[in-house]
Design a protein around this motif. Structure first.
Motif, PDB file in Angstrom:
ATOM      1  N   SER A 555     -11.936 -10.781  25.395  1.00 43.97           N
ATOM      2  CA  SER A 555     -11.343 -12.088  25.123  1.00 43.97           C
ATOM      3  C   SER A 555      -9.834 -11.978  25.001  1.00 43.97           C
ATOM      4  O   SER A 555      -9.243 -10.888  25.108  1.00 43.97           O
ATOM      5  CB  SER A 555     -11.945 -12.661  23.833  1.00 43.97           C
ATOM      6  OG  SER A 555     -11.495 -13.977  23.613  1.00 43.97           O
ATOM      7  N   ASP A 556      -9.192 -13.122  24.823  1.00 47.87           N
ATOM      8  CA  ASP A 556      -7.745 -13.181  24.649  1.00 47.87           C
ATOM      9  C   ASP A 556      -7.331 -12.286  23.482  1.00 47.87           C
ATOM     10  O   ASP A 556      -7.961 -12.272  22.429  1.00 47.87           O
ATOM     11  CB  ASP A 556      -7.315 -14.628  24.401  1.00 47.87           C
ATOM     12  CG  ASP A 556      -5.817 -14.753  24.234  1.00 47.87           C
ATOM     13  OD1 ASP A 556      -5.366 -14.693  23.075  1.00 47.87           O
ATOM     14  OD2 ASP A 556      -5.114 -14.926  25.240  1.00 47.87           O
ATOM     15  N   SER A 557      -6.244 -11.530  23.674  1.00 43.50           N
ATOM     16  CA  SER A 557      -5.837 -10.551  22.661  1.00 43.50           C
ATOM     17  C   SER A 557      -5.469 -11.216  21.336  1.00 43.50           C
ATOM     18  O   SER A 557      -5.766 -10.681  20.265  1.00 43.50           O
ATOM     19  CB  SER A 557      -4.654  -9.726  23.176  1.00 43.50           C
ATOM     20  OG  SER A 557      -3.542 -10.577  23.455  1.00 43.50           O
ATOM     21  N   GLN A 558      -4.838 -12.396  21.392  1.00 39.40           N
ATOM     22  CA  GLN A 558      -4.433 -13.061  20.149  1.00 39.40           C
ATOM     23  C   GLN A 558      -5.661 -13.565  19.383  1.00 39.40           C
ATOM     24  O   GLN A 558      -5.741 -13.449  18.162  1.00 39.40           O
ATOM     25  CB  GLN A 558      -3.480 -14.224  20.461  1.00 39.40           C
ATOM     26  CG  GLN A 558      -2.209 -13.827  21.175  1.00 39.40           C
ATOM     27  CD  GLN A 558      -1.356 -12.858  20.376  1.00 39.40           C
ATOM     28  OE1 GLN A 558      -1.470 -12.786  19.164  1.00 39.40           O
ATOM     29  NE2 GLN A 558      -0.515 -12.104  21.054  1.00 39.40           N
ATOM     30  N   VAL A 559      -6.629 -14.133  20.087  1.00 37.35           N
ATOM     31  CA  VAL A 559      -7.842 -14.637  19.442  1.00 37.35           C
ATOM     32  C   VAL A 559      -8.624 -13.480  18.843  1.00 37.35           C
ATOM     33  O   VAL A 559      -9.091 -13.538  17.700  1.00 37.35           O
ATOM     34  CB  VAL A 559      -8.704 -15.429  20.440  1.00 37.35           C
ATOM     35  CG1 VAL A 559      -9.978 -15.914  19.771  1.00 37.35           C
ATOM     36  CG2 VAL A 559      -7.913 -16.599  21.008  1.00 37.35           C
ATOM     37  N   LYS A 560      -8.779 -12.405  19.606  1.00 35.46           N
ATOM     38  CA  LYS A 560      -9.513 -11.244  19.104  1.00 35.46           C
ATOM     39  C   LYS A 560      -8.808 -10.641  17.893  1.00 35.46           C
ATOM     40  O   LYS A 560      -9.456 -10.231  16.924  1.00 35.46           O
ATOM     41  CB  LYS A 560      -9.654 -10.205  20.209  1.00 35.46           C
ATOM     42  CG  LYS A 560     -10.442  -8.965  19.776  1.00 35.46           C
ATOM     43  CD  LYS A 560     -10.564  -7.961  20.906  1.00 35.46           C
ATOM     44  CE  LYS A 560     -11.470  -8.488  22.006  1.00 35.46           C
ATOM     45  NZ  LYS A 560     -11.747  -7.439  23.033  1.00 35.46           N
ATOM     46  N   SER A 561      -7.488 -10.573  17.951  1.00 33.95           N
ATOM     47  CA  SER A 561      -6.727 -10.033  16.822  1.00 33.95           C
ATOM     48  C   SER A 561      -6.961 -10.852  15.550  1.00 33.95           C
ATOM     49  O   SER A 561      -7.128 -10.313  14.464  1.00 33.95           O
ATOM     50  CB  SER A 561      -5.233 -10.011  17.162  1.00 33.95           C
ATOM     51  OG  SER A 561      -4.454  -9.684  16.031  1.00 33.95           O
ATOM     52  N   TYR A 562      -7.005 -12.184  15.698  1.00 34.96           N
ATOM     53  CA  TYR A 562      -7.160 -13.046  14.515  1.00 34.96           C
ATOM     54  C   TYR A 562      -8.565 -12.954  13.939  1.00 34.96           C
ATOM     55  O   TYR A 562      -8.736 -12.778  12.734  1.00 34.96           O
ATOM     56  CB  TYR A 562      -6.823 -14.494  14.885  1.00 34.96           C
ATOM     57  CG  TYR A 562      -6.846 -15.428  13.692  1.00 34.96           C
ATOM     58  CD1 TYR A 562      -5.745 -15.533  12.861  1.00 34.96           C
ATOM     59  CD2 TYR A 562      -7.966 -16.184  13.393  1.00 34.96           C
ATOM     60  CE1 TYR A 562      -5.753 -16.370  11.769  1.00 34.96           C
ATOM     61  CE2 TYR A 562      -7.993 -17.020  12.303  1.00 34.96           C
ATOM     62  CZ  TYR A 562      -6.878 -17.116  11.492  1.00 34.96           C
ATOM     63  OH  TYR A 562      -6.906 -17.941  10.398  1.00 34.96           O
ATOM     64  N   VAL A 563      -9.590 -13.073  14.767  1.00 29.77           N
ATOM     65  CA  VAL A 563     -10.959 -13.102  14.243  1.00 29.77           C
ATOM     66  C   VAL A 563     -11.376 -11.745  13.699  1.00 29.77           C
ATOM     67  O   VAL A 563     -12.249 -11.654  12.831  1.00 29.77           O
ATOM     68  CB  VAL A 563     -11.952 -13.588  15.311  1.00 29.77           C
ATOM     69  CG1 VAL A 563     -11.582 -14.972  15.796  1.00 29.77           C
ATOM     70  CG2 VAL A 563     -12.036 -12.612  16.490  1.00 29.77           C
ATOM     71  N   ASN A 564     -10.777 -10.652  14.184  1.00 32.19           N
ATOM     72  CA  ASN A 564     -11.128  -9.328  13.682  1.00 32.19           C
ATOM     73  C   ASN A 564     -10.786  -9.162  12.206  1.00 32.19           C
ATOM     74  O   ASN A 564     -11.377  -8.321  11.521  1.00 32.19           O
ATOM     75  CB  ASN A 564     -10.407  -8.241  14.494  1.00 32.19           C
ATOM     76  CG  ASN A 564     -11.128  -7.924  15.782  1.00 32.19           C
ATOM     77  OD1 ASN A 564     -12.274  -8.310  15.960  1.00 32.19           O
ATOM     78  ND2 ASN A 564     -10.459  -7.231  16.691  1.00 32.19           N
TER      79      ASN A 564
END
Length: 1261
Positions: A555-564
């Motif tokens: 997925s998008d790096s920013q979205v993955k970074s946030y949900v992690n």
């Protein structure tokens, strides 16, 4: 004031019972199963409540009040969930009037909840209401949710007049045929039964209730023989409320149906019936009396008494209707009610703003709609404080949304108020819910234009308002989804719509929408992260499942970074593009603040700058604003703006200094051109100057400057569309930035007007904390606990300006200015018991006031010089007044004793002002300070003996001839004790004023000097003080500060040398002739592969000009074949003596002996080690006729101790032992004893002998 919390228990848990004629549809009897059905038990009732004052300040002579109650009660469980209680012969020790012989009460109990209280009579007297409340307390005392309790303690949920509480049941004793059970609960942790009401925990964390039950017989057929309940409520620094209720079993018999009343039963609202009530006319009279008192108190300046009247005014406004409030505002605004109507209008406006009554909200909206008041953000946002709005209030305030253009503050306030609407009968057809639905429908109408650019701002306001309403219905939810999915709409609208979905009802359809948006890779990262935030707010379990799915996908790096950040088992990625995060700062661990956390949400999207930043601070310290404050900001195209302005081809062309200089020059040209046109126009028309002309001139300059600036920005940005949208605050209704901005706008407007008008004044008030909670004693007496904090502030300004001189020659003008700022604040914490005769009140009150009247003449002398002459008039009190009072007010005040105490206080006042201060001198000759304070001496409010003490400060008097000090007074009466502090400033007689001179010089582009001085005018012109500040920042940085007065002077200088080969910081402080200095230097020399570094640290102090503490040398040489490092540290002066003696074993004696033993005695303020430790001497190692060290050597050792003391180094006894031993070795003493060699140190006996020979030497042990 916040809406009064009436925890009256008007509904049983889960059933919504409104009648006591029959059991509720769902009836389990939990709580009264242990009571046999249709069996009457008769109990003797004994009880009491007692309130005691306590606190750190002095207490009055009367510190407690106690009331006893006794009588009889017959308790029958008529049906599974209904209790019938008959009370008779009930007597209260503070009530002697005859009343009904017997009162019948019905109480509903189901699911462990004590619910509705009913009476066969449609109306009840005050005495009957107290008995009904006592009957409910008897039912609560007999409650048992765990009838079959085992050996292990259990915690169960109960609900009664105290709210929903976790109650602990514990088996205390058991014997053949009986047992004892203990019920305990923490009332501060109980949850109020009515939504919107506040817990007792906001005011106290010390409120407990315990009941002991004694049963006889088997568990299946046992009798409740005895109950003793005890409740304690503590209000810190105010008082303690204790109440006790005892039920003693007398006899039982089968229930007699003939005693049943088959008529209707009426539910009793005990919270309303037991509170003291005044008629409408009495409330109006009380309001006018308060306004009259405040008018008198505000005649000159704000006093502490005026501030203390403000919460009383808010309280009385709660009970007035809309028409009365509007009439009072118009009377105040017209000046009919008070000559000082401007001050009183500001205070009354603040009281309307801080009132949470629905009638006050309707009055505010009506005044705005009628055009009598200009709409302000603070007034509009205060509508959110109304917790129980009426249909009429919502209808009136909904009229503010009738226009096409809405203000954000009005929408937020109205929507939040509508979110508090509720129906008591849970029906869909009640008028208040219908009015709320109309407001939601009107707001949702704007969403039809969410893709139209012209309506962008209004649509965004409507979405924020709907988010505040929370429960907006399926139709609105569908429109929000459409706006969030509309690709033609602006990103800001789509983000706001998706965020609002997370604050609504969160239907299953909305959850599916949000999950789809989070997983949709075609959407921007900002929209997907916002959808995830809303999904998590609705359902954390669903959000976690989506986060796991995203983590497994590419997925998008920013979205993955946030949900992690929400997955505990996620692994941190090395991808530097993952910048979006949800961060948590545990301030409890970092700062020690209890349960305080800071959450941060940072979202990036295709930019090196964050798209949005949100902060959420939650802490018990924020309990008065809901426990947390959330705020943030959202930016679009900010990088394009920066590039267009400051890029290589931007407007500023890489030089901000040139850009600002050009802009300022352009504005100066505009002002000069406008002023010249202004003067020529009036000369042609031969017309005199008017105030409106000046306002018109300034507005013209402002308009031209703004137009020019907008043109520059537009030219720099070209056709780019740059939108700056503020993020939705949460709780949105608070919107602190608009409140603060509004207040400062009013303040600046008043200050601006005062420069061109002859007189202007701004007065406002605020209630920072207005909390009130109603609890109950165990005998059914209502107890109010409250906290109030706030204040009043007033700024009066006047001026006389020569307009022609100001416009023609602004560098040689004179302005006469008068300023009179004053402020009063209050803090009151109290508790009151509402018994039959009236209220018994204990309070702790702190009130403070500060004021100063200043007259000044401002003279502009060129472009670098200002003269300001200031005077403090003798006719007014300057400074502050603080008073702290602890009081106990009872209904039966003794007027005779009060008159005797008043006589005593007058006698004590005759001599109170003759008390001298600590140094024996009198601060002032008369009582002008006390008389000028604007308040009567204690105002005879507190009877008792008065004590006055003074304290004078000589600093200002020495420097500027201004006498300053403090007067403290204590008084103790029968029912109140108070301590008061008055601060004052008073100039010396003969001084007519003070002249302040401010000048500045800029001798070079890299330096600046500011000279400020103040000197007295009149007979004593030698009183003066000044301050010089200078800074030079090239090639080296130097900062200088010099202060001087009539008798004292001080100088400080800090310089930093920033050279490639030399780094040095040099600081000096000088006070009179006492000089201290510190110099640190680092010299670096590099020659090819050879580099040397030389550190140096030098200090200077009184008596020694310079003394090197540490010098060193570090050299390094590196080549292909040889690598070497040489280190040599050496010292000079006193430290060299110490190191040579203690470490190197070399001692160079001084030629001259130091005899300053006084310095050593002052440096070490410790008890003599000889006197403390002589008992530890061994009496074996010292031989009187053998000297290890000669007298001359001991003299050198004495000099060394003196030198070390002057350098402020400590020299413990053990260290002296070692120094003496090494000195003996280096001196090759032939008489070194074996004990010295064994211990590698001198022994105690030598130490005691040495100290005896040096009686004035005192060393640390």
């Amino acid at each position: 004031m916040w809406q009064l919390l009436l925890v009256a228990g008007v509904a049983a848990a889960g059933g919504g019972v409104r009648s006591c004629l029959r059991d509720p549809p769902v009836c389990d009897g939990v709580g009264v199963i242990h009571l046999p059905e249709r069996q009457t038990a008769i109990y003797a009732i004994e009880g009491s409540w007692e309130i005691n004052l306590h606190g750190d300040v002095i207490r009055p002579q009367i510190t407690k009040k106690q009331v006893m109650v006794q009588g009889y009660a017959a308790m029958t469980r008529v049906s599974p969930c209904r209790l019938k209680l008959d009370l008779w012969n009930i007597s209260f020790s503070d009530w002697q009037e005859g009343e009904e012989d017997m009162v019948e009460t019905w109480v509903m109990v189901s699911g462990g909840s004590v619910g509705a209280v009913c009476s066969p009579l449609p109306t009840v007297s005050r005495y009957s209401a107290h008995l009904h409340s006592l009957a409910r307390s008897v039912a609560s005392a007999a409650l048992n949710v765990v009838p079959e309790l085992g050996a292990q303690p259990m915690t169960a949920s109960e609900s009664d007049e105290h709210g929903h509480c976790a109650t602990r049941y514990q088996l205390m004793r058991i014997w053949p045929g009986g047992r004892e059970v203990l019920r305990t609960k923490n009332l501060a942790m109980c949850t109020p039964r009515d939504a919107g009401h506040k817990s007792l925990s906001i005011l106290t964390d010390n409120a407990t209730l315990s009941c002991r039950h004694m049963y006889e017989g088997s568990i299946k057929d046992e009798t409740l023989r005895h109950v003793r309940c005890q409740q304690t409520l503590t209000l810190s620094s105010v008082g303690v409320m204790d109440s006790i209720l005892t039920l003693s079993f007398l006899q039982s018999h089968p229930f007699r149906p003939v005693s049943l009343n088959y008529g209707p039963l009426h539910e009793v609202n005990l919270g309303m019936e037991l509170m003291p009530r005044l008629t409408k006319q009495h409330q109006i009279t009380k309001a006018y009396n308060l306004l009259s008192q405040m008018c008198e108190e505000l005649s000159q300046r704000v006093t502490s008494k005026a501030a203390l009247l403000y919460p009383d005014l808010i309280d009385v406004l709660q009970h007035l209707d809309q028409e009365t409030l509007m009439r009072q505002y118009q009377e105040i605004n017209s000046g009919r009610l008070c000559p000082n109507h401007q001050k009183l209008r500001g205070v009354f406006s603040g009281a309307l703003r801080d009132s949470s009554a629905p009638t006050a909200a309707a009055a505010k909206c009506s005044l705005i709609l009628a055009g009598l008041v200009r709409s302000s953000s603070s007034w509009a946002l205060s509508l959110a404080n109304v917790k129980q709005p009426s249909a009429e209030t919502l209808h009136v305030c909904g009229g503010l949304l009738a226009t096409d253009h809405w203000e954000a503050s009005e929408v937020l306030g109205i929507a939040t108020m509508a979110s508090h609407a509720s129906c008591k009968d849970d029906g869909d057809n009640c008028l208040v819910m219908e009015a709320a639905r109309r407001i939601a429908h009107r707001l949702s109408g704007k969403l039809n234009s969410c893709s139209e650019l012209d309506h962008h701002h209004q649509v965004l306001i409507a979405i924020r308002g709907l988010a505040n309403m929370k429960h907006y219905g399926h139709e609105v939810e569908l429109k929000l989804h459409m706006c969030g999915s509309n690709e033609q709409a602006a990103d800001s609208i789509r983000v706001a719509a998706i965020a609002a979905l997370g604050r609504g009802p969160c239907s299953s359809q909305a959850l599916n929408w949000l999950k789809w948006k989070v997983l949709n890779e075609s959407l921007s990262s900002e929209l997907r992260i916002t959808a995830f935030q809303s999904l998590r707010r609705c359902n954390e379990k669903e959000a976690k499942a989506v986060a796991i799915l995203i983590n497994q996908r590419n997925s998008d790096s920013q979205v993955k970074s946030y949900v992690n950040d929400f997955l505990s088992d996620s692994k941190s990625s090395q991808d530097t593009r993952q910048l979006s995060h949800h961060l948590l700062a545990n301030l409890t661990a970092l700062l020690g603040l209890q349960d305080t956390y800071l959450f941060a949400d940072v979202v990036f999207q295709d930019s090196f700058l964050p798209r949005s930043i949100g902060l959420n601070l939650s802490s018990p310290l924020l309990k008065h604003v809901g426990g947390s404050i959330q705020f943030g900001s959202r930016l679009e195209n900010l990088e394009n703006v920066l590039q267009a302005l400051f890029g290589l081809n931007g407007l500023a062309r890489g030089s901000m200094e040139i850009w600002l200089a050009t802009l300022i020059e352009k504005i100066e040209q505009m002002f000069a051109t406008a002023s010249q046109d202004f003067i020529q126009s009036h000369e042609r028309n031969k017309r005199s100057y008017a105030l409106s002309d000046v306002v018109q001139l300034l507005n013209r300059v402002q308009h031209n400057a703004v137009t020019e600036l907008q043109g520059w920005i537009s030219a720099g940005l070209g056709d780019q569309e740059c939108v700056f949208v503020s993020y939705a605050f949460d709780p949105m209704a608070l919107h602190w930035e608009e409140l603060i901005t509004s207040w400062f706008d009013d303040l600046l407007e008043t200050t601006y007007s005062s420069l061109i008008n002859s007189n202007a004044e701004l007065t406002t008030a605020w209630a920072e904390v207005e909390e009130q909670v109603l609890v109950w004693s165990v005998i059914g007496t209502p107890v109010e606990v409250w906290q109030q904090e706030g204040g009043l502030i007033s700024l009066a300004a006047s001026s006389e300006v020569n307009l022609l001189s100001l416009l023609t020659n602004p560098y040689a003008s004179t302005v006469d200015i008068g300023l009179g700022p004053s402020m009063g604040v209050y803090s009151r914490l109290g508790m009151s018991v509402n018994s039959l005769p009236g209220r018994t009140v204990v309070t702790s009150t702190t009130q403070a006031a500060a004021s100063v009247d200043v007259t000044a003449v401002l003279a502009l002398q060129g472009s670098d010089h200002i003269d300001l002459r200031i005077d403090l008039p003798d006719s007014s009190f300057h400074g502050y007044s603080v008073q702290a009072t602890l009081s106990l007010e009872t209904p039966e005040d003794d007027e005779r004793n009060h008159e005797e105490e008043t006589h005593d206080i007058h006698e004590s006042q005759d001599t109170s002002n003759e008390v001298e201060d600590d140094d024996g001198s009198t601060c002032f000759e008369d009582d002008s300070i006390l008389a000028g304070s604007g308040e009567k001496l204690w105002d005879n409010e507190i009877g008792g003996m008065l004590l006055t003490k003074q304290h004078c400060s000589r600093g200002l008097e020495t420097a500027l001839g201004i006498k300053s000090g403090q007067v403290k007074q204590w008084v103790v009466g029968q029912q109140a004790a108070s301590v008061r502090s008055l601060g004052y400033l008073q100039k010396r007689e003969g001084i007519t004023g003070y002249k302040m001179i401010i000048s500045w010089k800029n001798p070079g582009k890299k330096s600046f000097f500011l000279d400020m001085s103040i000197e007295a005018e009149g007979l004593y012109q030698d009183y003066r003080a000044g301050l010089v500040i200078g800074i030079t920042y090239s090639p080296h940085i130097t900062f200088k500060v010099q202060g001087h007065s009539k008798e004292y002077s001080a100088f400080a200088e800090v310089s930093l040398v920033n050279d490639p080969n030399l780094k040095r910081i040099d600081g000096h402080i000088q006070y009179q002739r006492i000089h201290y200095g510190l110099k640190a230097e680092l010299l670096m020399v590099q020659d090819g592969g050879h580099m040397s570094v030389k550190p140096r640290l030098v200090v200077s102090y009184p008596g020694v000009q310079e003394d090197a503490l540490l010098e060193g040398y570090l050299a390094s040489y590196f080549s292909d074949k040889i690598s070497s490092v040489t280190v040599d540290l050496y010292t000079e002066g006193s430290l060299k003596v110490y190191l040579d003696t203690a470490l190197k074993g070399k001692f160079v004696p001084k030629g001259q002996r130091q005899t300053d033993r006084t310095a050593l005695k002052e440096a070490f303020q410790h008890k003599d080690a000889v006197n403390r430790s002589r008992k530890f001497a061994d009496s074996k190692t010292f031989i009187s006729h053998i000297m290890v060290l000669t007298k001359e050597q001991e003299a050198h050792l004495y000099d060394y101790a003196i030198k070390i003391a002057k350098m402020f180094y400590s020299l413990p006894a053990k260290e002296l032992h070692k120094v003496a031993y090494k000195y003996a070795l280096d001196s090759k003493s032939p008489l070194i004893l074996s004990a010295w060699k064994k211990e590698q140190s001198a022994t105690r006996d030598w130490y005691y002998a040495f100290m005896t020979c040096q009686p004035q030497l005192t060393l640390k042990a």
